[in-house]
Design a protein around this motif. Structure first.
Motif, mmCIF file in Angstrom:
data_model
loop_
_atom_site.group_PDB
_atom_site.id
_atom_site.type_symbol
_atom_site.label_atom_id
_atom_site.label_comp_id
_atom_site.label_asym_id
_atom_site.label_seq_id
_atom_site.Cartn_x
_atom_site.Cartn_y
_atom_site.Cartn_z
ATOM 1 N N LEU A 178 0.832 -1.204 0.000
ATOM 2 C CA LEU A 178 0.000 0.000 0.000
ATOM 3 C C LEU A 178 0.868 1.256 0.000
ATOM 4 O O LEU A 178 0.577 2.224 -0.716
ATOM 5 C CB LEU A 178 -0.911 -0.007 1.234
ATOM 6 C CG LEU A 178 -2.053 -1.019 1.218
ATOM 7 C CD1 LEU A 178 -2.725 -1.099 2.582
ATOM 8 C CD2 LEU A 178 -3.078 -0.657 0.137
ATOM 9 N N ILE B 23 2.224 2.045 -3.389
ATOM 10 C CA ILE B 23 1.189 2.574 -4.288
ATOM 11 C C ILE B 23 0.858 4.026 -3.948
ATOM 12 O O ILE B 23 0.834 4.907 -4.814
ATOM 13 C CB ILE B 23 -0.089 1.712 -4.195
ATOM 14 C CG1 ILE B 23 0.157 0.331 -4.815
ATOM 15 C CG2 ILE B 23 -1.264 2.408 -4.886
ATOM 16 C CD1 ILE B 23 -0.963 -0.660 -4.539
ATOM 17 N N LEU B 24 0.619 4.283 -2.672
ATOM 18 C CA LEU B 24 0.138 5.602 -2.264
ATOM 19 C C LEU B 24 1.212 6.672 -2.342
ATOM 20 O O LEU B 24 0.914 7.837 -2.651
ATOM 21 C CB LEU B 24 -0.428 5.528 -0.844
ATOM 22 C CG LEU B 24 -1.602 4.549 -0.666
ATOM 23 C CD1 LEU B 24 -2.038 4.491 0.787
ATOM 24 C CD2 LEU B 24 -2.766 4.949 -1.564
ATOM 25 N N GLU C 24 1.589 9.011 -5.349
ATOM 26 C CA GLU C 24 0.633 10.097 -5.587
ATOM 27 C C GLU C 24 1.111 11.369 -4.901
ATOM 28 O O GLU C 24 1.435 11.352 -3.717
ATOM 29 C CB GLU C 24 -0.755 9.703 -5.064
ATOM 30 C CG GLU C 24 -1.299 8.410 -5.641
ATOM 31 C CD GLU C 24 -1.496 8.494 -7.148
ATOM 32 O OE1 GLU C 24 -1.994 9.528 -7.618
ATOM 33 O OE2 GLU C 24 -1.151 7.515 -7.844
ATOM 34 N N ASP D 251 -9.107 -2.189 -7.569
ATOM 35 C CA ASP D 251 -7.928 -1.791 -8.343
ATOM 36 C C ASP D 251 -7.328 -0.516 -7.755
ATOM 37 O O ASP D 251 -7.947 0.176 -6.946
ATOM 38 C CB ASP D 251 -8.241 -1.625 -9.834
ATOM 39 C CG ASP D 251 -9.311 -0.581 -10.117
ATOM 40 O OD1 ASP D 251 -9.374 0.436 -9.401
ATOM 41 O OD2 ASP D 251 -10.090 -0.778 -11.065
ATOM 42 N N THR D 252 -6.105 -0.233 -8.159
ATOM 43 C CA THR D 252 -5.365 0.895 -7.582
ATOM 44 C C THR D 252 -6.109 2.206 -7.738
ATOM 45 O O THR D 252 -6.216 2.993 -6.792
ATOM 46 C CB THR D 252 -3.981 1.000 -8.243
ATOM 47 O OG1 THR D 252 -3.256 -0.211 -7.990
ATOM 48 C CG2 THR D 252 -3.202 2.175 -7.690
ATOM 49 N N SER D 253 -6.636 2.451 -8.925
ATOM 50 C CA SER D 253 -7.332 3.725 -9.162
ATOM 51 C C SER D 253 -8.573 3.837 -8.289
ATOM 52 O O SER D 253 -8.908 4.918 -7.790
ATOM 53 C CB SER D 253 -7.708 3.863 -10.644
ATOM 54 O OG SER D 253 -8.581 2.814 -11.045
ATOM 55 N N LEU E 198 -9.011 2.465 -5.287
ATOM 56 C CA LEU E 198 -8.586 2.721 -3.913
ATOM 57 C C LEU E 198 -8.195 4.178 -3.731
ATOM 58 O O LEU E 198 -8.601 4.826 -2.748
ATOM 59 C CB LEU E 198 -7.408 1.810 -3.556
ATOM 60 C CG LEU E 198 -6.775 2.053 -2.182
ATOM 61 C CD1 LEU E 198 -7.794 1.838 -1.070
ATOM 62 C CD2 LEU E 198 -5.557 1.149 -1.987
ATOM 63 N N ILE E 199 -7.415 4.712 -4.657
ATOM 64 C CA ILE E 199 -6.972 6.103 -4.560
ATOM 65 C C ILE E 199 -8.169 7.045 -4.626
ATOM 66 O O ILE E 199 -8.250 8.023 -3.866
ATOM 67 C CB ILE E 199 -5.951 6.411 -5.661
ATOM 68 C CG1 ILE E 199 -4.645 5.639 -5.388
ATOM 69 C CG2 ILE E 199 -5.675 7.913 -5.750
ATOM 70 C CD1 ILE E 199 -3.648 5.701 -6.498
#
Length: 225
Positions: free
Chosen positions: A31, A34-35, A38, A124-126, A128-129
């Motif tokens: 996580l 991924i985060l 951004e 998916d990642t998008s 979650l964001i």
């Protein structure tokens, strides 16, 4: 074991500070990777247990807590109890449940505990964001399956609150029946005395009583112990 993992500097005012609460280090690492890509999001702390999360929250002030429901092998929903405690300490905290568990009652219980969103871990990642940003802006966030579960939950008959003792609360009331103090309960269940006291308070409230002996009596009548 999880630990306080602050950013090199405090998150800038326009950056959303996030605390990760998950008992698996590899999940937290994934996580974070991924985060941290951004520009407007930053992981400012991590914790692997409920007690760690409460300690960490006393040191940092994240805007979002990304919270798993299962934080130990002894309970599948310990995160719900932690959610209540976090919101009680900081009502403005945005809690987003990220878990593998999904059913109507879990989603509804998470909402009642103060969660602002609920997504399953295969999002998916998008997605979650987007959910994190929605909660950070003061909104709510549910993936399609969680939203559908919430709708089903809203239309399902709700059990009496006294029947909604969590697994952990049932363990606590059983120890109350044996005359254990908060400290002894904490030792027996490997939780802090403060957490034990919190569970006892919830039990008294749910059973509509003010004394521990009355709680044991009511729980016995209801067949909870």
């Amino acid at each position: 074991m999880g630990s306080l993992v602050p950013s090199p500097t405090e998150a800038a005012p326009d950056v959303v500070g996030i605390m990760l609460v998950d008992d698996h280090a590899i999940v937290r690492q994934g996580l974070r990777s991924i985060l941290d890509r951004e520009d407007d999001l930053a992981v400012v702390a991590e914790a692997s247990t409920a007690d760690e999360a409460l300690t960490v929250l006393g040191r940092v002030q994240p805007r979002i807590v990304l919270l798993d429901l299962k934080l130990s092998t002894s309970s599948d929903t310990e995160g719900l109890e932690l959610c209540e405690q976090l919101v009680e300490r900081n009502p403005d905290l945005g809690i987003l449940v990220l878990t593998t568990f999904l059913d109507e009652q879990l989603v509804m219980r998470a909402i009642r505990a103060g969660a602002k969103g609920y997504v399953v871990k295969d999002v998916d990642t998008s997605g979650l964001i987007r959910a994190i940003r929605d909660v950070a802006r003061g909104g709510s966030a549910f993936d399609p399956r969680s939203a559908a579960a919430m709708v089903r939950g809203l239309h399902a008959p709700q059990p009496e609150e006294s029947q909604q003792l969590t697994g952990r609360e049932r363990e606590v009331i059983a120890l109350l029946a044996r005359g254990f103090s908060n400290g002894q309960i904490g030792e027996q269940l490997y939780i802090s005395e403060t957490t034990a006291k919190f569970h006892v308070g919830n039990i008294l409230r749910k059973l509509g009583v003010t004394r521990r002996a009355e709680a044991v009596y009511e729980a016995t009548k209801l067949g909870l112990i």
